[in-house]
Write a protein that holds these residues in place. Sequence first.
Motif, short mmCIF file in Angstrom:
data_model
loop_
_atom_site.label_atom_id
_atom_site.label_comp_id
_atom_site.label_asym_id
_atom_site.label_seq_id
_atom_site.Cartn_x
_atom_site.Cartn_y
_atom_site.Cartn_z
N PHE A 21 0.84 -1.19 0.00
CA PHE A 21 0.00 0.00 0.00
C PHE A 21 0.88 1.25 0.00
CE2 PHE A 21 -3.92 -2.21 1.84
CZ PHE A 21 -4.67 -2.00 0.71
N SER A 22 1.94 1.20 0.80
CA SER A 22 2.86 2.32 0.87
C SER A 22 3.57 2.53 -0.47
CB SER A 22 3.88 2.08 1.99
OG SER A 22 4.78 3.15 2.11
N ALA A 45 4.14 5.44 -5.65
CA ALA A 45 4.04 5.49 -7.10
C ALA A 45 3.05 6.56 -7.55
CB ALA A 45 3.61 4.12 -7.64
N ILE A 46 1.91 6.65 -6.84
CA ILE A 46 0.92 7.68 -7.16
C ILE A 46 1.54 9.07 -7.04
CG2 ILE A 46 -1.19 8.79 -6.32
CD1 ILE A 46 -2.23 5.98 -5.68
N ASN A 47 2.30 9.28 -5.99
CA ASN A 47 2.87 10.60 -5.79
C ASN A 47 4.10 10.86 -6.64
OD1 ASN A 47 1.54 12.33 -3.46
ND2 ASN A 47 1.25 10.17 -3.00
N PHE A 48 4.72 9.79 -7.15
CA PHE A 48 5.71 10.00 -8.21
C PHE A 48 5.03 10.66 -9.40
CE2 PHE A 48 7.45 8.49 -12.26
CZ PHE A 48 8.75 8.95 -12.16
N VAL A 103 6.69 13.02 -0.68
CA VAL A 103 6.12 11.68 -0.57
C VAL A 103 7.16 10.63 -0.97
CG1 VAL A 103 4.42 10.09 -1.51
CG2 VAL A 103 3.74 12.38 -0.85
N LEU A 104 7.84 10.86 -2.09
CA LEU A 104 8.83 9.90 -2.56
C LEU A 104 9.95 9.69 -1.54
CD1 LEU A 104 9.16 10.96 -6.31
CD2 LEU A 104 8.00 8.96 -5.41
N GLU A 107 0.13 13.82 5.14
CA GLU A 107 -0.54 13.04 4.11
C GLU A 107 0.02 11.62 4.03
OE1 GLU A 107 -1.26 13.42 -0.74
OE2 GLU A 107 -0.36 15.07 0.40
N ILE A 108 1.35 11.47 4.07
CA ILE A 108 1.94 10.14 3.93
C ILE A 108 1.75 9.30 5.19
CG2 ILE A 108 3.61 10.88 2.21
CD1 ILE A 108 5.74 11.02 4.32
#
Length: 417
Positions: free
Chosen positions: A136-137, A142-145, A261-262, A315-316
Amino acid sequence: MDHEKQRLNYVLFLVAGAGLVNVARAMTLSFLAIKLQQTFGLGPAMIGVLLGIGPLVGAVAAPLAGSLSDKVGRKTVLTLTLLSMALAMVGMGIAETVLAFCLAQIVAAVAIAINEPVSRALMSDVCPEPMRLKYFSWRYTAINFGFAVGPLIGIAAGAASTTLFIVSGIVYALFALALHLLKVPLHRPAAGTVGAPKISVLQSIRTAIRDPRLAFFVGGGTLLVAVHGQWSATLAPYLAGNIAGGVEIFAYIVSINGVVVLLGNPFARRFIERAGALNALVIGCLLFLAGELGFLASGGLWGLAISMAVFTIGEILVIPSEYMLVDGIANDHNRGSYFGAHSFSTVGNFVGPTLGGLMLGAFGGPGMFLLFAAFAAASAVLFSIGTRMPPPRASAAFTPATASGDMAGPHLRGLYA
């Protein structure tokens, strides 16, 4: 062993696909508020309402789609959703009127609302339970990439250009095709395990919404989504109208959001494992509150960048924790229904832009940022109450005793250290 490897490879495919389609999403949808403001001359309140209608419809459709995915399969629902998203992207690219643009945006928003819970349920179906937080993490990373890279591509190619929308539509269509062609390596139940009783889509939704824990999670999630779900829809008009060079600053802080995030997500995952999902979520809510107050106090790039970094750390922590809390009260037979019912919290994507835009128009930045700070604090309270609620008695009727290992206990698989 080969089956386990297939499962993990499929999870990695889903993670990579999430990153790819969110590059396409970020390089287009991040600039919708600016396009509506600059191209069509709309004000903050109207922008908020228009960008909130789609998520509002999606919040109603997602529970039905989640339960439907329990019946007909996640892959079928996801493939159709991605194809709808592809058509909506092309529609926004070629739209010449506000009405046509907004209709396409509503279709895209509904598709996004359906895609999220069903794709998360598919991840849980395929991924072994001890590794779910990790993947999930990774998916969230990946989404935030995508959101780190996408806005920079959007700025370089021209914000909300027709070409970008068409390219995004092609990306979504290609991912839908790949998803359709690949076989889903589902978990193999132990020999002798009794299957779940056959129940209708409406029954499965009814069972999910009767769970008091989920009810509080939906309430808290709605407020959280109002804070972070479409922050660009309110922050972008604020920056464009109140800060010198606001459009460029907005593009930078969107990328800062993705970069933080990354860099921070691996540390956040370890923190969640040690502190527990609830504790991590409460801390994330407090960081949201601090970030909103920072936006209010900032007048230039550096202050806004620091505030965005604080906001993003919250958020993270919040998003993976929330996923794990919902996964912890679901089982293999109702996961789509639970994630689908929880996705009603995406109504926050309507509440946030609408109330935020109204507050921005009526009271300026202070009214909007203080409202979101209050939402973050209230969300922490609702999640804390929800974790202490007992599971519903009725759920036992739908879960065979031999499958009890799939059920979450009162402490939600020990995630509340």
